[in-house]
Design a protein around this motif. Structure first.
Motif, PDB file in Angstrom:
ATOM      1  N   LEU A 144       0.828  -1.209   0.000  1.00 20.21           N
ATOM      2  CA  LEU A 144       0.000   0.000   0.000  1.00 20.21           C
ATOM      3  C   LEU A 144       0.863   1.259   0.000  1.00 20.21           C
ATOM      4  O   LEU A 144       0.551   2.243  -0.682  1.00 20.21           O
ATOM      5  N   LEU A 145       1.951   1.248   0.766  1.00 17.54           N
ATOM      6  CA  LEU A 145       2.849   2.395   0.790  1.00 17.54           C
ATOM      7  C   LEU A 145       3.569   2.558  -0.546  1.00 17.54           C
ATOM      8  O   LEU A 145       3.763   3.675  -1.030  1.00 17.54           O
TER       9      LEU A 145
ATOM     10  N   ALA B 177       2.376   1.669  -3.446  1.00 14.00           N
ATOM     11  CA  ALA B 177       1.373   2.214  -4.362  1.00 14.00           C
ATOM     12  C   ALA B 177       1.242   3.723  -4.171  1.00 14.00           C
ATOM     13  O   ALA B 177       1.255   4.485  -5.150  1.00 14.00           O
ATOM     14  N   GLN B 178       1.130   4.140  -2.923  1.00 14.33           N
ATOM     15  CA  GLN B 178       0.987   5.571  -2.630  1.00 14.33           C
ATOM     16  C   GLN B 178       2.170   6.359  -3.165  1.00 14.33           C
ATOM     17  O   GLN B 178       2.010   7.438  -3.739  1.00 14.33           O
ATOM     18  N   SER B 179       3.371   5.810  -3.006  1.00 12.43           N
ATOM     19  CA  SER B 179       4.570   6.523  -3.456  1.00 12.43           C
ATOM     20  C   SER B 179       4.607   6.683  -4.972  1.00 12.43           C
ATOM     21  O   SER B 179       5.276   7.582  -5.486  1.00 12.43           O
TER      22      SER B 179
ATOM     23  N   GLY C   1       1.810   7.111  -6.798  1.00 16.31           N
ATOM     24  CA  GLY C   1       0.594   7.797  -7.235  1.00 16.31           C
ATOM     25  C   GLY C   1      -0.542   6.862  -7.587  1.00 16.31           C
ATOM     26  O   GLY C   1      -1.459   7.222  -8.328  1.00 16.31           O
TER      27      GLY C   1
ATOM     28  N   ALA D 181      -3.742   4.549  -6.343  1.00 17.02           N
ATOM     29  CA  ALA D 181      -4.719   4.381  -5.268  1.00 17.02           C
ATOM     30  C   ALA D 181      -4.971   2.898  -5.069  1.00 17.02           C
ATOM     31  O   ALA D 181      -5.129   2.150  -6.029  1.00 17.02           O
TER      32      ALA D 181
ATOM     33  N   PHE E 109      -6.854  -1.751  -7.080  1.00 13.61           N
ATOM     34  CA  PHE E 109      -5.932  -0.631  -7.281  1.00 13.61           C
ATOM     35  C   PHE E 109      -5.973  -0.099  -8.707  1.00 13.61           C
ATOM     36  O   PHE E 109      -6.386  -0.787  -9.638  1.00 13.61           O
TER      37      PHE E 109
ATOM     38  N   TYR F  54      -5.493   4.141 -10.828  1.00 14.95           N
ATOM     39  CA  TYR F  54      -5.349   5.582 -10.618  1.00 14.95           C
ATOM     40  C   TYR F  54      -6.679   6.132 -10.123  1.00 14.95           C
ATOM     41  O   TYR F  54      -7.737   5.824 -10.670  1.00 14.95           O
ATOM     42  N   ALA F  55      -6.613   6.947  -9.084  1.00 14.59           N
ATOM     43  CA  ALA F  55      -7.827   7.445  -8.432  1.00 14.59           C
ATOM     44  C   ALA F  55      -8.583   8.418  -9.328  1.00 14.59           C
ATOM     45  O   ALA F  55      -7.978   9.181 -10.093  1.00 14.59           O
TER      46      ALA F  55
ATOM     47  N   ASN G 253     -12.693  10.163  -2.395  1.00 12.80           N
ATOM     48  CA  ASN G 253     -11.253  10.359  -2.328  1.00 12.80           C
ATOM     49  C   ASN G 253     -10.850  11.564  -1.484  1.00 12.80           C
ATOM     50  O   ASN G 253      -9.657  11.829  -1.312  1.00 12.80           O
TER      51      ASN G 253
ATOM     52  N   ARG H  28     -10.708  10.717   4.702  1.00 14.28           N
ATOM     53  CA  ARG H  28      -9.527  10.188   5.371  1.00 14.28           C
ATOM     54  C   ARG H  28      -9.900   9.760   6.783  1.00 14.28           C
ATOM     55  O   ARG H  28     -10.603  10.490   7.491  1.00 14.28           O
TER      56      ARG H  28
END
Length: 202
Positions: A133-134, A136-138, A140, A142, A174, A176-177, A184, A187
């Motif tokens: 997950l991290l 993926a976040q790095s 870009g 989602a 997963f 792109y958001a 989105n 949080r």
């Protein structure tokens, strides 16, 4: 999603630590028609029989105290972001059902772990999932981890011909958001360090 980006995400996640470096995780990743076939099959399965047991791992028996409060707060925040009224059971049920559609994600990862590794294998695979997950976040990307998939372990096992020596832990949608989608902007909160950590110096 370009294959090189996806491969980079999984390469970063593969650096996750594990007990004695056993690396007990295995991942099945769908794209294109494979995602569509799996999603349609899973939705049809859930419509026919609903979420079912047995699951490969015990799920929480209950939520009490602060765990219940956090769970409820998270739900309220999600429904508020989507404009779903607290008492609108139909809209809430429809949102819950979107789990089985993996929220429209173009890719789905099914994460399994070696059955013989037991609890520690599941813990190691959880660490791997966090790293994924991290990663993926790095990049870009989602990503949504979906514990709900545990309740369709039998269907998932059959669909992907997963051998008996692997246990189904979770799914991850997963891609792109869609930045404009209200979900989105949602949080979850995090507990303070005082609530989660006890420092001992003497």
């Amino acid at each position: 999603m370009p294959s090189e980006v996806m491969e980079r995400m999984f390469t970063l996640a593969q650096l996750a630590p594990s007990w004695c470096n056993t690396q007990p995780w295995h991942v099945i990743v769908t794209s294109g028609d494979a995602t569509t076939r799996f999603r349609e099959g899973l939705v049809a399965h859930i419509r026919a029989i609903g979420p079912s047991r047995p699951v490969d791992f015990d799920t929480p028996r209950d939520y009490t105290g602060v765990y219940r409060e956090r769970r409820r707060e998270s739900g309220r925040q999600l429904y508020d972001a989507l404009g779903i009224a607290y008492g609108d059971r139909e809209a809430r049920a429809a949102q819950v059902f979107r789990n089985w559609e993996s929220f429209g994600a173009p890719h789905i990862a099914i994460v399994t772990t070696a059955a013989e590794q037991g609890t520690y294998g599941a813990v190691d695979t959880g660490v791997y999932t966090g790293c994924l997950l991290l990663a993926a976040q790095s990049l870009g990307i989602a990503a949504v981890p979906q514990g709900a998939f545990a309740y369709a372990a039998g269907f998932i096992r059959e669909h992907f011909e997963i051998p008996a020596d692997q246990k189904v832990l979770l799914g991850i949608g997963f891609g792109y958001a869609a930045a404009e989608h209200p979900v989105n902007a949602y949080r979850t909160n995090r507990a303070s360090l005082d609530e989660s950590i006890r420092f001992v110096e003497e």
